[in-house]
Design a protein around this motif. Structure first.
Motif, short mmCIF file in Angstrom:
data_model
loop_
_atom_site.label_atom_id
_atom_site.label_comp_id
_atom_site.label_asym_id
_atom_site.label_seq_id
_atom_site.Cartn_x
_atom_site.Cartn_y
_atom_site.Cartn_z
N UNK A 150 0.84 -1.20 0.00
CA UNK A 150 0.00 0.00 0.00
C UNK A 150 0.87 1.25 0.00
N UNK A 151 1.93 1.25 0.80
CA UNK A 151 2.81 2.41 0.85
C UNK A 151 3.56 2.61 -0.46
N UNK A 152 3.86 1.52 -1.15
CA UNK A 152 4.59 1.65 -2.42
C UNK A 152 3.70 2.19 -3.52
N UNK A 153 2.42 1.92 -3.47
CA UNK A 153 1.54 2.31 -4.57
C UNK A 153 0.89 3.67 -4.36
N UNK A 154 0.81 4.14 -3.14
CA UNK A 154 0.11 5.38 -2.86
C UNK A 154 1.07 6.41 -2.27
N UNK A 155 1.14 7.58 -2.89
CA UNK A 155 2.05 8.61 -2.40
C UNK A 155 1.62 9.13 -1.02
N UNK A 156 0.33 9.33 -0.84
CA UNK A 156 -0.17 9.82 0.44
C UNK A 156 0.03 8.80 1.54
N UNK A 157 -0.29 7.53 1.26
CA UNK A 157 -0.10 6.49 2.26
C UNK A 157 1.38 6.29 2.57
N UNK A 158 2.23 6.43 1.56
CA UNK A 158 3.67 6.30 1.77
C UNK A 158 4.15 7.33 2.79
N UNK A 159 3.75 8.57 2.62
CA UNK A 159 4.14 9.64 3.54
C UNK A 159 3.58 9.39 4.93
N UNK A 160 2.31 9.02 5.01
CA UNK A 160 1.65 8.80 6.30
C UNK A 160 2.30 7.63 7.06
N UNK A 161 2.55 6.53 6.36
CA UNK A 161 3.11 5.34 7.00
C UNK A 161 4.55 5.56 7.41
N UNK A 162 5.36 6.18 6.54
CA UNK A 162 6.76 6.39 6.90
C UNK A 162 6.90 7.39 8.04
N UNK A 163 6.05 8.42 8.08
CA UNK A 163 6.10 9.35 9.21
C UNK A 163 5.74 8.64 10.51
N UNK A 164 4.75 7.75 10.44
CA UNK A 164 4.38 6.98 11.63
C UNK A 164 5.48 6.04 12.09
N UNK A 165 6.14 5.39 11.14
CA UNK A 165 7.22 4.46 11.50
C UNK A 165 8.46 5.18 12.01
N UNK A 166 8.70 6.39 11.56
CA UNK A 166 9.87 7.14 12.03
C UNK A 166 9.75 7.53 13.50
N UNK A 167 8.57 7.48 14.04
CA UNK A 167 8.39 7.76 15.48
C UNK A 167 8.99 6.66 16.35
N UNK A 168 9.17 5.49 15.75
CA UNK A 168 9.75 4.35 16.45
C UNK A 168 11.06 3.98 15.76
N UNK A 169 12.19 4.57 16.19
CA UNK A 169 13.46 4.36 15.48
C UNK A 169 13.89 2.90 15.43
N UNK A 170 13.58 2.11 16.43
CA UNK A 170 14.00 0.71 16.42
C UNK A 170 13.27 -0.08 15.34
N UNK A 171 12.05 0.32 14.99
CA UNK A 171 11.33 -0.32 13.89
C UNK A 171 11.79 0.26 12.55
N UNK A 172 11.95 1.58 12.51
CA UNK A 172 12.31 2.26 11.26
C UNK A 172 13.66 1.78 10.72
N UNK A 173 14.60 1.49 11.61
CA UNK A 173 15.92 1.02 11.17
C UNK A 173 15.82 -0.31 10.44
N UNK A 174 14.83 -1.11 10.79
CA UNK A 174 14.68 -2.43 10.18
C UNK A 174 13.86 -2.42 8.89
N UNK A 175 12.97 -1.46 8.74
CA UNK A 175 12.07 -1.50 7.59
C UNK A 175 12.27 -0.36 6.60
N UNK A 176 13.20 0.53 6.84
CA UNK A 176 13.32 1.72 5.98
C UNK A 176 13.71 1.39 4.55
N UNK A 177 14.46 0.31 4.34
CA UNK A 177 14.85 -0.04 2.98
C UNK A 177 13.67 -0.56 2.17
#
Length: 97
Positions: A61-88
């Motif tokens: 969903x994040x790959x196909x939608x620009x708005x969802x991509x921004x919303x999901x990545x901003x949410x995941x960046x709040x948790x650095x331990x998760x973001x480090x594993x999924x950012x790629x």
């Protein structure tokens, strides 16, 4: 997927329709996977099948939608331990902290 597939959508209307159909199919598959992940997670509590299934749906969903991509990545960046594993998976190439 957030790019316009090498300018296909910008060059002509037929290309824009193809990109629209591809994004619609990918988002539909992603949402269906996220919906199915919840019951699968309850049915298979010892073997974690629902979590990867839900995360894969989220990435689709994040790959196909620009708005969802921004919303999901901003949410995941709040948790650095998760973001480090999924950012790629979300196309982010920033340096590891």
């Amino acid at each position: 997927m957030n790019e316009a597939l090498n300018g296909l959508a910008r060059s002509n209307a037929f290309g824009a329709a193809i990109v629209f159909v591809i994004r619609t199919i990918v988002i539909s598959i992603g949402v269906i996977l996220m919906i199915l992940a919840v019951p699968v997670a309850f049915v298979t509590p010892l073997i974690p099948v629902g979590l990867p299934m839900g995360l894969f749906g989220l990435v689709l969903v994040a790959a196909a939608s620009k708005t969802a991509h921004t919303f999901i990545t901003d949410g995941l960046r709040r948790f650095p331990w998760v973001w480090k594993r999924v950012r790629f998976a979300f196309g982010e190439k920033d340096a590891a902290e």
